[in-house]
Design an enzyme around this catalytic site. Structure first.
Site, PDB file in Angstrom:
ATOM      1  CG  ASP A  61      -0.234  -0.120   2.517  1.00 64.34           C
ATOM      2  OD1 ASP A  61       0.992  -0.329   2.519  1.00 64.34           O
ATOM      3  OD2 ASP A  61      -0.894   0.017   3.559  1.00 64.34           O
ATOM      4  CE  LYS A  93       1.145   1.911  12.466  1.00 65.85           C
ATOM      5  NZ  LYS A  93       1.057   0.526  12.115  1.00 65.85           N
ATOM      6  CG  ASP A 151       0.446   4.346   4.500  1.00 68.37           C
ATOM      7  OD1 ASP A 151      -0.265   3.564   3.861  1.00 68.37           O
ATOM      8  OD2 ASP A 151       0.465   4.380   5.737  1.00 68.37           O
TER       9      ASP A 151
END
Ligand code: GDD
Ligand code: MG
Length: 342
Positions: free
Chosen positions: A104, A155, A215
């Site tokens: 992606d 993250k 992204d």
């Protein structure tokens, strides 16, 4: 040389568009997302392994028609194994150092240059990097001047992020990396394997790409990628084959066999194949799925309409997702992979 494309995610952040299709087949400027990666692969990549599970039939079907001059292996995981587990599951097809790509991402990475860099550094793993502001949605590196990555955090909270350089989702790996991944269970490349390689080998490098990177994992970035590619093409609007546009469309992309009637205004919209928008309707910052029918005098702002949905005349909607059909069985309620804030 082999390349693995990680294309097995559910694409939960792109629902309802992913209720009906594999994320990697979602059209971008009327071409499936995965086709951009295929065209980015240099000639030294002769074999491409598609790591799939959800909606693998669609991916298989697509690659029956298009091989991009490469040997294609559709490697079907019995269940989602995560970004690391999927790579391990492809091990039987790997013959030497190999490339891995998240499905992606859309970017201008020069893979050959990245491989040269990796060889010069004698790295065990080289990952591509890109600077961003919102680091918390990505994997973030702490990197030395010479490109050596000394830590990788997936993250992180903004205050814990070691830099603004994030994992752009393209890796070149020595086969020894495979030895770090357990077989047959969910393994996160980013959370488990990368930190381990850094601490064990010290030969983990970052390669900063130039040009553009995006992204495409979220609705916002799905619209953004169209804006970016329209700008790259020096145009404000494109439409596919057999499409009729009698309205006004700015910063928008219309698919094939789309019908836009008179008085319609579209701004920052992506309209997929076979959809119809009736007179005097207006859509701003919307994604309209395939085979959608929108009646007259409809007003949509920040709306995503799933495939084959109908919107009645005079409907007004803002900040919503339209999906009135059943949700596919086993479709997860939330993202299962590299979730934010875990
Ligand atoms: N085969 C397979 N099996 N593929 C998977 C699985 C799985 O179980 N889980 C995820 N994938 C695929 C997804 O389809 C996607 O192409 C890729 O692996 C990455 O998963 P995402 O779920 O999209 O992760 P992310 O966007 O939150 O984060 C990743 O990408 C960022 C860059 O876009 C991480 O790699 C981050 O570190 C990175 O910064
Ligand atoms: Mg992603």
């Amino acid at each position: 040389m082999e390349a693995i494309i990680l294309a097995g995610g559910y694409g939960t952040r792109l629902r309802p568009l992913t209720y009906t299709r594999a994320k990697s087949l979602l059209p971008i400027m009327n071409q499936p997302m995965v086709s951009y990666l295929m065209r980015m692969l240099p000639s030294e990549v002769s074999k491409v392994i598609l790591a799939v599970n959800y909606r693998k039939d669609q991916i298989e079907e697509y690659f029956k028609q298009q091989t991009f001059g490469k040997e294609i292996i559709v490697n079907d995981e019995p269940k989602p194994l995560g970004t690391g587990g999927a790579v391990k599951f492809a091990e039987k097809h790997i013959s030497g150092p190999f490339f891995v790509l998240n499905a992606d991402i859309i970017c201008s990475l020069d893979i050959s240059k990245m491989i040269k860099y990796h060889k010069k550094k004698k790295a065990a793993a080289t990952i591509s990097l890109w600077p961003v502001e919102r680091v918390s949605e990505f994997g973030v590196v702490d990197i030395k001047q010479n490109g050596n990555v000394i830590s990788f955090v997936e993250k992180p909270k903004p205050e814990d992020a070691p830099s603004n350089l994030i994992n752009a989702g393209a890796y070149y790996l020595q086969p020894e990396v495979l030895d770090y991944i357990a077989t047959g269970r969910l393994v996160s490349m980013e959370k488990e394997i990368f930190p381990q390689i850094i601490s064990d080998t010290g030969r983990f490098y970052g390669y900063q790409l130039s040009g553009y990177w995006i992204d495409v994992g979220r609705i916002q970035s799905y619209i953004d990628v169209h804006k970016l590619l329209l700008t790259e093409k020096n145009t404000d609007f494109i439409m596919g084959k057999h499409t009729m546009n009698r309205g006004i469309a700015t910063t928008s992309c219309l698919g094939n066999h789309v019908t836009i009637h008179s008085g319609v205004h579209l701004s920052e919209c992506v309209v997929l194949d076979h959809s119809i928008i009736d007179k005097n309707s207006s859509c701003t910052h919307c994604v309209i799925g395939e085979n959608v029918q929108i009646g007259e005098d409809v007003l949509l702002r920040n709306v995503v309409v799933g495939d084959a949905e109908d919107i009645a005349a005079e409907t007004k909607l803002e900040n919503s997702i339209v999906w009135n059909q059943s949700i596919p069985e086993d479709y997860p309620k939330k993202q299962i992979g590299n979730v934010i804030g875990e």
